[in-house]
Design an enzyme around this catalytic site. Sequence first.
Site, PDB file in Angstrom:
ATOM      1  N   GLN A   1       8.003  11.531 -89.706  1.00 56.08           N
ATOM      2  CA  GLN A   1       6.479  11.419 -89.341  1.00 56.08           C
ATOM      3  C   GLN A   1       6.404   9.949 -89.207  1.00 56.08           C
ATOM      4  O   GLN A   1       5.659   9.595 -88.174  1.00 56.08           O
ATOM      5  CB  GLN A   1       5.948  12.242 -90.184  1.00 56.08           C
ATOM      6  CG  GLN A   1       4.414  12.291 -89.724  1.00 56.08           C
ATOM      7  CD  GLN A   1       3.527  13.221 -90.894  1.00 56.08           C
ATOM      8  OE1 GLN A   1       3.865  13.948 -91.474  1.00 56.08           O
ATOM      9  NE2 GLN A   1       2.533  12.331 -91.197  1.00 56.08           N
TER      10      GLN A   1
ATOM     11  N   MET B   1       0.227  20.327 -87.384  1.00 54.40           N
ATOM     12  CA  MET B   1       0.465  19.417 -86.127  1.00 54.40           C
ATOM     13  C   MET B   1      -0.679  18.387 -85.706  1.00 54.40           C
ATOM     14  O   MET B   1      -0.487  17.457 -85.222  1.00 54.40           O
ATOM     15  CB  MET B   1       0.957  20.432 -85.177  1.00 54.40           C
ATOM     16  CG  MET B   1       1.625  19.637 -84.060  1.00 54.40           C
ATOM     17  SD  MET B   1       3.208  18.470 -84.248  1.00 54.40           S
ATOM     18  CE  MET B   1       2.863  16.819 -83.544  1.00 54.40           C
TER      19      MET B   1
ATOM     20  N   HIS C   1      -6.903  16.171 -93.772  1.00 48.99           N
ATOM     21  CA  HIS C   1      -5.724  15.375 -93.381  1.00 48.99           C
ATOM     22  C   HIS C   1      -6.153  14.849 -91.996  1.00 48.99           C
ATOM     23  O   HIS C   1      -5.955  13.540 -91.738  1.00 48.99           O
ATOM     24  CB  HIS C   1      -4.662  16.109 -93.355  1.00 48.99           C
ATOM     25  CG  HIS C   1      -3.693  15.863 -94.701  1.00 48.99           C
ATOM     26  ND1 HIS C   1      -3.723  17.024 -95.633  1.00 48.99           N
ATOM     27  CD2 HIS C   1      -3.064  14.985 -95.088  1.00 48.99           C
ATOM     28  CE1 HIS C   1      -3.078  16.536 -96.710  1.00 48.99           C
ATOM     29  NE2 HIS C   1      -2.426  15.315 -96.395  1.00 48.99           N
TER      30      HIS C   1
END
Length: 347
Positions: free
Chosen positions: A100, A286, A311
Amino acid sequence: MIRIDGSYGEGGGQILRTAIALSALLGVPVEVFNIRAKRANPGLQPQHLTGVNAAALLTDAELEGAAKGSTRLVFKPKTIKCGGFQIDIGTAGSISLVIQTLTPIALFAPCPVRLSITGGTDVAWAPPIDYMRFVFAPVVGRFGGRVKIEVLRRGHYPKGGGRVEVEVAPVDVLKPVDAVDFGKVLKIRGISHAVNLPAHVAERQARAAAEALAKEGYAADISTEVRNDGLGPGSGVVLWAESDVGNVVGGDALGERGKPAEAVGREAAEKLLTALKSGASVDSHMADMAVVYMALAEGVSRITTPELTLHLQTNMYIVERFLPVKFRVEKLGQRHLIEVNGVGRRR
């Protein structure tokens, strides 16, 4: 130098990963302070250091404060390199979180980047590796990025030992993505795995997931993967749904001691169903990764997500600190629309 308060919003490793990725690919030094300040074990942990050191490897960066327990880090990148890199997390730290961090950087390298990463493939508090293969990589692909992920061996907590090879092809510029509605479900697929455990664990996980989806009218093709080459036992399920307009959403669950295999399968199915019932174009996990690519792409991108997680909000804030963009958020029934006019970053 950009200064980021690491205790902002979600206040965890996500801030660090996004800040380091953007610093590295833009060539802008960053100082992150109050790193994980509100956590029970504040400061940098080994899994965070791996991502930082890997990003430094790709950019010849100078580091200050890159030590376990440090609550302040300075990252001064130089130019992005390409070619092959070996990264050993050394524990069951998440390989997915390293991918990521490094993918946005590698997309803007002068030639392909090949990563050989050792660590945890399927661990708590991180996306499983099959999620990265079958949800993350296709979504990045919609922006024009080519990411190939191959699992050589799985690794679970606490011993790790998983091995993954990643290849990222460079892009000149990322394309915008306009995806408001998920569309019609074309197919649902999945992988149920068990390592150093009886085959029936993987089979029961798969059966329970398929039954939970069938109750809601969805047929699923879930394969089982049984391996005995791990350093320790572990299991899990990753499901993903593909739509007629090219969207992909996922749901996953991890096996743990005392948790019935059926519960693992049902949990993964419930997560996927939550995303499908909302009609969102990406799932909530996602969404926080996608905003980085949206901001870097050339032109207006729009996605929808089932929920506006902390987040996601934190990641949008960090992106806005590095790039001259402003995210627009709008509630659309059960979904949240995220829109941004990207900067069209070029290599």
